[in-house]
Design an enzyme around this catalytic site. Sequence first.
Site, PDB file in Angstrom:
ATOM      1  N   GLU A 148      -7.892  -0.127   2.473  1.00  0.00           N
ATOM      2  CA  GLU A 148      -7.628   1.243   1.856  1.00  0.00           C
ATOM      3  C   GLU A 148      -8.161   2.340   3.091  1.00  0.00           C
ATOM      4  O   GLU A 148      -9.473   2.203   2.811  1.00  0.00           O
ATOM      5  CB  GLU A 148      -8.203   1.403   0.512  1.00  0.00           C
ATOM      6  CG  GLU A 148      -7.866   2.744  -0.017  1.00  0.00           C
ATOM      7  CD  GLU A 148      -8.363   3.015  -1.595  1.00  0.00           C
ATOM      8  OE1 GLU A 148      -9.081   2.051  -2.179  1.00  0.00           O
ATOM      9  OE2 GLU A 148      -7.856   4.127  -1.761  1.00  0.00           O
ATOM     10  N   GLU A 244      -5.139   6.525  -9.912  1.00  0.00           N
ATOM     11  CA  GLU A 244      -6.553   6.693  -9.848  1.00  0.00           C
ATOM     12  C   GLU A 244      -7.023   7.853 -10.053  1.00  0.00           C
ATOM     13  O   GLU A 244      -6.227   9.186  -9.618  1.00  0.00           O
ATOM     14  CB  GLU A 244      -6.886   6.241  -8.228  1.00  0.00           C
ATOM     15  CG  GLU A 244      -8.313   5.743  -8.100  1.00  0.00           C
ATOM     16  CD  GLU A 244      -8.558   5.216  -6.608  1.00  0.00           C
ATOM     17  OE1 GLU A 244      -9.179   4.216  -6.397  1.00  0.00           O
ATOM     18  OE2 GLU A 244      -8.097   5.927  -5.865  1.00  0.00           O
TER      19      GLU A 244
HETATM   20 MN    MN Z   1      -7.995   4.950  -3.705  1.00  0.00          MN
END
Ligand code: MN
Length: 287
Positions: A148, A244
Amino acid sequence: MSNKIGIHALVWVGGWSEREARHAISSSAAAGYDLIELAAIQPELFDADLTARLLAEHGLSAGVSLGLDDTTDVSSDDPDIVAAGRKRLDLALDLVRDVGGDYLGGVIFGKLGRYTTPLTERGRAHSVETIARLADRAAESGITLGLEFCNRYETNVLNTTEQTLAFIAETGRDNVVAHLDTYHMNIEETSFREPVLAAAAAGKLGYVHVGESHRGQLGTGSVPWAEFFEALHEVDYRGTITFESFSSEVVHPTLSSALSIWRNLWTDGMDLATGARAFLKQNYETR
Ligand code: MN
């Protein structure tokens, strides 16, 4: 539509006691999600058996993510710090396997947090070697690793999709993918369509985080959702999409500060979760 829709555990809880695990897993299922992403910053604090049982009870899958810290930064020049990081990643990988998951993602290539100097060549080599080694262990359990990339204030290793694809190519491992997060893309990318197309063309679009520009509710910030969702449809993305969001309402002992969560953007996790689920249904799944 075949994507699994996930939700990050920090919408519900900052820890993982039995009470917290039960609350997070049952609430994720009740709000209409298929998967919960566990924040395994300290994987040794998770009871894998209990977690697996609760997941089965509620028909939920799990993904696992984490960010390393100063003492475990695998992009460090210091071999002792790198070794400590590899140990932590191995524990996280065991957790994924033991809860029946198939994904370990996040900032597993370095520290999640602000750097005051650029990445060194030696540090980068440590990071690439760590991921290659971890990928080989992950392959034994059918687990995929997701890198990520984050904005410049949260890592100095990978800030864009292009950098991430180059890094993955350097590892030379098939089970390493790019993990795209709209919150970070909004800061660093020049568009929301091109990175999706580039990652898909490389066969590396492996996991997606949908996060708003201020980390609050989807559709209330400046992320151009239509452009992003259109691109996912264009490449026929079938992977997981995890919502998220972070607020000072739910605090993790280290993650919340690493992400600079200083404001209260929502107070009720269930309101937030059902709202985000409806937003995804309306703007992505049924368009
Ligand atoms: Mn994230």
